[in-house]
Design a protein around this motif. Structure first.
Motif, PDB file in Angstrom:
ATOM      1  N   ARG A   1     -26.709  -2.130   2.613  1.00 29.73           N
ATOM      2  CA  ARG A   1     -26.299  -2.592   1.270  1.00 29.73           C
ATOM      3  C   ARG A   1     -26.633  -1.554   0.196  1.00 29.73           C
ATOM      4  N   THR A   2     -26.435  -0.309   0.517  1.00 27.71           N
ATOM      5  CA  THR A   2     -26.736   0.750  -0.453  1.00 27.71           C
ATOM      6  C   THR A   2     -25.662   0.812  -1.541  1.00 27.71           C
ATOM      7  N   ARG A   3     -26.044   1.320  -2.678  1.00 31.18           N
ATOM      8  CA  ARG A   3     -25.097   1.631  -3.752  1.00 31.18           C
ATOM      9  C   ARG A   3     -24.781   3.117  -3.609  1.00 31.18           C
ATOM     10  N   THR A   4     -23.594   3.413  -3.108  1.00 32.11           N
ATOM     11  CA  THR A   4     -23.299   4.770  -2.654  1.00 32.11           C
ATOM     12  C   THR A   4     -22.285   5.460  -3.554  1.00 32.11           C
ATOM     13  N   LYS A   5     -22.680   6.635  -4.029  1.00 33.24           N
ATOM     14  CA  LYS A   5     -21.785   7.489  -4.809  1.00 33.24           C
ATOM     15  C   LYS A   5     -21.465   8.733  -3.984  1.00 33.24           C
ATOM     16  N   VAL A   6     -20.250   9.227  -4.140  1.00 35.96           N
ATOM     17  CA  VAL A   6     -19.793  10.360  -3.335  1.00 35.96           C
ATOM     18  C   VAL A   6     -19.186  11.428  -4.226  1.00 35.96           C
ATOM     19  N   PHE A   7     -19.563  12.674  -3.928  1.00 37.04           N
ATOM     20  CA  PHE A   7     -18.916  13.826  -4.549  1.00 37.04           C
ATOM     21  C   PHE A   7     -18.171  14.589  -3.469  1.00 37.04           C
TER      22      PHE A   7
ATOM     23  N   ASP B   1     -31.558   7.998  -4.760  1.00 32.60           N
ATOM     24  CA  ASP B   1     -32.856   8.010  -4.090  1.00 32.60           C
ATOM     25  C   ASP B   1     -32.794   8.804  -2.786  1.00 32.60           C
ATOM     26  N   PHE B   2     -31.617   8.778  -2.164  1.00 28.53           N
ATOM     27  CA  PHE B   2     -31.380   9.510  -0.925  1.00 28.53           C
ATOM     28  C   PHE B   2     -30.068  10.274  -1.088  1.00 28.53           C
ATOM     29  N   ILE B   3     -30.087  11.551  -0.746  1.00 31.26           N
ATOM     30  CA  ILE B   3     -28.881  12.377  -0.835  1.00 31.26           C
ATOM     31  C   ILE B   3     -28.612  12.992   0.531  1.00 31.26           C
ATOM     32  N   PHE B   4     -27.422  12.734   1.049  1.00 31.57           N
ATOM     33  CA  PHE B   4     -26.993  13.293   2.326  1.00 31.57           C
ATOM     34  C   PHE B   4     -25.971  14.394   2.062  1.00 31.57           C
TER      35      PHE B   4
ATOM     36  N   LEU C   1     -34.830   1.827   2.285  1.00 35.35           N
ATOM     37  CA  LEU C   1     -33.464   2.342   2.216  1.00 35.35           C
ATOM     38  C   LEU C   1     -32.515   1.216   1.812  1.00 35.35           C
ATOM     39  N   SER C   2     -32.796   0.027   2.244  1.00 32.57           N
ATOM     40  CA  SER C   2     -31.957  -1.127   1.889  1.00 32.57           C
ATOM     41  C   SER C   2     -31.868  -1.281   0.373  1.00 32.57           C
ATOM     42  N   GLY C   3     -30.643  -1.361  -0.116  1.00 34.40           N
ATOM     43  CA  GLY C   3     -30.415  -1.544  -1.542  1.00 34.40           C
ATOM     44  C   GLY C   3     -30.651  -0.316  -2.393  1.00 34.40           C
ATOM     45  N   ALA C   4     -30.888   0.831  -1.761  1.00 36.61           N
ATOM     46  CA  ALA C   4     -31.192   2.048  -2.516  1.00 36.61           C
ATOM     47  C   ALA C   4     -29.931   2.683  -3.091  1.00 36.61           C
ATOM     48  N   ASP C   5     -30.153   3.560  -4.064  1.00 38.23           N
ATOM     49  CA  ASP C   5     -29.070   4.395  -4.589  1.00 38.23           C
ATOM     50  C   ASP C   5     -28.910   5.602  -3.668  1.00 38.23           C
ATOM     51  N   VAL C   6     -27.729   5.751  -3.098  1.00 35.13           N
ATOM     52  CA  VAL C   6     -27.470   6.815  -2.127  1.00 35.13           C
ATOM     53  C   VAL C   6     -26.345   7.706  -2.629  1.00 35.13           C
TER      54      VAL C   6
END
Length: 343
Positions: free
Chosen positions: A177-183, A210-213, A152-157
């Motif tokens: 340290r995720t790279r996080t994008k939000v809609f 890589d992970f979507i919440f 999960l560390s450093g993943a695209d979230v």
């Protein structure tokens, strides 16, 4: 001050109870400062006229008709302790009269975010499956047990929705340290940027993460909006974690995407609760299940009591409520989240 002179509170918090929401000390404080009339949600409209005329606060989310509201001449605030705003009262009239409608949903943000993080880590590292294999004497040691593992560390979230829960989740993820994008179509980009995340379209969140919440509430505009096309647009092997309400997802399409091996998924919420014993999701490999328990911690419920008492004190002094979240005129009628059936 005599008991008859104390402000009157109608208590109809089902599916909660006063004992669930308040500690013994908090409940004693409530009863020391207010007269409490306890009833059911459907019983509110049947209360005597003098009770309705005097009520200052309602703890609960009972249906309130325009006629019943008209009889509540002293009402100042409705404390929704179920936390889902539903279209069961005349909000326009409430707003016009300056009556606050607030929810205590903030108490669930951190507990749900923590479980969501745990689900993501499990999907990344196969913790539950590895434990079950170990119990059955079929464990794989070392690298052999990590064929599908990832960090999960450093993943695209990606996060879909950025209310209280989305922000709590983002705070937890910051340590990874995720790279996080939000809609979130209800928020301007500057708010997202100020929170250290990148504003993005729904398609971009789905295709690059890589992970979507999923932490978006159900509204009149987004019911079932995450369907087969959305899942097909996700990265192969991506993890989809559903934490808010099942109503935003086409659940059969989600199960099909998991069954095909395209994605893995986890969910704390389901289309029907409790879920039927023979529901196919119970036996679906690649799907991590939790029985709507993410926020149901006693410490969270007791925080509701603090919020209600502190906001009552503010309103008693002709100040606005600050602890609970106020319903907004522009959005309250759009909410479609299904209320919980139990604590």
């Amino acid at each position: 001050m005599s008991n008859s002179a104390l402000p009157l509170v109608i208590s109809a918090p089902e599916p909660r109870t006063l004992d669930l929401i308040f500690t013994a000390r908090q409940l004693a404080r409530l009863k020391a400062h207010y007269r409490i009339v306890e009833t059911t949600a459907d019983g509110v409209a049947k209360l005597p006229a003098d009770v309705l005329a005097e009520v200052r606060y309602i703890i609960g989310q009972p249906p309130i008709s325009p006629e019943t509201l008209d009889r509540m001449k002293a009402l100042r605030c409705v404390f929704n302790v179920e936390t889902n705003l539903i279209n069961n009262m005349p909000y326009e009239t409430l707003f016009a009269r300056g009556i606050h409608v607030v929810t205590t949903g903030l108490v669930f943000a951190e507990p749900v975010a923590e479980l969501g993080l745990a689900m993501a880590l499990n999907l990344a590292r196969g913790i539950v499956d590895a434990d079950l294999a170990f119990r059955q004497g079929q464990e794989l040691w070392g690298g052999d047990g990590n064929q599908t593992a990832r960090l999960l560390s450093g993943a695209d979230v990606g996060i879909i929705g950025f209310g209280d829960l989305g922000r709590a989740l983002n705070r937890l993820l910051s340590g990874f340290r995720t790279r996080t994008k939000v809609f979130d179509p209800w928020l301007p980009p500057s708010i997202l940027i100020d929170n250290g995340v990148e504003p993005a379209s729904l398609d971009e969140v789905l295709s690059t993460s890589d992970f979507i919440f999923v932490v978006a509430s159900v509204t009149s505009e987004n019911q079932g909006f995450l369907g087969a096309d959305a899942f097909a647009g996700m990265r192969k092997g991506a993890a989809f974690i559903l934490l808010s309400r099942a109503g935003v997802v086409d659940f059969p399409a989600l199960m099909a995407a998991v069954k095909s091996g395209h994605i893995v998924a986890a969910s704390d919420v389901f289309p029907e609760e409790p879920l039927a014993r023979d529901h196919p999701v119970r036996a679906l490999p690649g799907f991590l299940r939790s029985a709507h328990r993410a926020g149901a911690l006693d410490i969270a419920f007791k925080r509701m009591g603090d919020m209600v008492l502190e906001d009552m004190d503010l309103i008693d002094r002709d100040l606005p409520p600050l602890r609970s979240k106020r319903a907004e005129r522009e959005t309250v009628s759009r909410m479609r989240s299904k209320p919980a059936d139990r604590n």
